[in-house]
Design an enzyme around this catalytic site. Structure first.
Site, mmCIF file in Angstrom:
data_model
loop_
_atom_site.group_PDB
_atom_site.id
_atom_site.type_symbol
_atom_site.label_atom_id
_atom_site.label_comp_id
_atom_site.label_asym_id
_atom_site.label_seq_id
_atom_site.Cartn_x
_atom_site.Cartn_y
_atom_site.Cartn_z
ATOM 1 C CB SER A 1 29.596 -34.969 -6.803
ATOM 2 O OG SER A 1 29.603 -33.573 -6.572
ATOM 3 C CE1 TYR B 1 33.586 -35.835 -3.733
ATOM 4 C CE2 TYR B 1 32.714 -33.848 -4.767
ATOM 5 C CZ TYR B 1 32.511 -35.025 -4.072
ATOM 6 O OH TYR B 1 31.241 -35.405 -3.724
#
Ligand SMILES: NC(=O)c1ccc[n+]([C@@H]2O[C@H](COP(=O)([O-])OP(=O)(O)OC[C@H]3O[C@@H](n4cnc5c(N)ncnc54)[C@H](OP(=O)(O)O)[C@@H]3O)[C@@H](O)[C@H]2O)c1
Length: 246
Positions: free
Chosen positions: A140, A153
């Site tokens: 990501s 995350y």
């Protein structure tokens, strides 16, 4: 892209509208035999049905909870010989650091980092023994940008990018390429349900001023996974609409 004769295991592919589903569809349309995996056999069957439509390869489902290391090992065994592994499953614990629940912290590292680690440990040596293979880790933009409230995350995805480079070095001599694809905001079905089609306004933070359709990222994953990318290993390929360029 031609994936005839190749078997691909795609984690996090057991729900319609996710990136895993889109990736399975692209690979199976180009001839791959795809293994769909997720936590819910009913939803998995829907994906298998959809992927089979228009596919020249095959599709089957194996259930596994990737938070459980024994289930991850069982998944690797049941998958058998695999040419392509896409570590796509991911969980996103949204929280301010001071409020972060530690069980959610551990679950994020279990699914986003430990499960890919176990799968690679079991499957990369088998790929090597079979003459080679290709692994794509889905990370990501949050791996490289400070994005509250996604500290945990981002840390899981940064860990996966680090493992990508280590695995590329470790397995290159045995013919296994290892890369990462780092999506920016993507209008997958669960994200749209919670944050809307522009992923909570994050689409506008990209150079292209929109979120991705999951198929746009799936095609990048398929390219990196396939033989057309035979000289690419250890790379983190952004598929982020220019988010990290501006
Ligand atoms: N959407 C975005 O904006 C975006 C941006 C950058 C990166 N990404 C990354 O792209 C990947 C796919 O994202 P997505 O938007 O398609 O998310 P998604 O729809 O939530 O799909 C993630 C998949 O991970 C699976 N998963 C989660 N916990 C699991 C567990 N314990 N065991 C087995 N499977 C588990 C889920 O399976 P079940 O459905 O069976 O629970 C789900 O299908 C993720 O790695 C995500 O971090 C997404």
């Amino acid at each position: 892209m031609d994936f005839h004769g190749k078997t691909a295991l795609i984690t996090g592919s057991g729900a319609i509208g996710g990136l895993g589903h889109a990736t399975a569809k692209v690979l199976a349309a180009a001839g791959a035999n795809v293994i769909i995996t997720g936590t819910d056999p009913g939803r998995g069957a829907q994906v298998v049905d959809d992927v089979r439509t228009g596919a020249t390869g095959t599709a089957r489902f194996i259930g596994a909870d990737l938070a459980d290391p024994r289930a991850v090992r069982r998944l690797a065994e049941e998958a058998g010989a695999v040419d392509i592994l896409v570590n796509n499953a991911g969980v996103v614990p949204f929280s301010a650091t001071a409020d972060q629940d530690l069980a959610a912290y551990d679950a994020a590292f279990a699914v986003n980092v430990r499960a890919p680690f176990i799968l690679v440990a079991q499957l990369a040596p088998k790929m090597a023994a079979g003459g080679g293979g290709s692994i794509v880790n889905v990370t990501s933009t949050a791996a490289g940008l400070g994005m509250p409230p996604m500290a945990v995350y981002g840390a899981t995805k940064a860990a996966l990018e680090s493992l990508t480079r280590a695995w590329a070095a470790e397995f290159a001599a045995s013919g296994v390429r290892v890369n990462a694809v780092a999506p920016g905001p993507m209008a997958t079905s669960k994200v749209v349900a919670v944050m809307g089609p522009d992923v909570g306004g994050m689409g506008l933070t990209t150079a292209l001023k929109r979120a991705a359709d999951p198929a746009e990222v799936a095609r990048v994953i398929a390219f990196v996974a396939g033989d057309q990318a035979s000289y690419v290993t250890g790379a983190v390929v952004p598929a982020d609409g220019g988010r990290t360029a501006i």
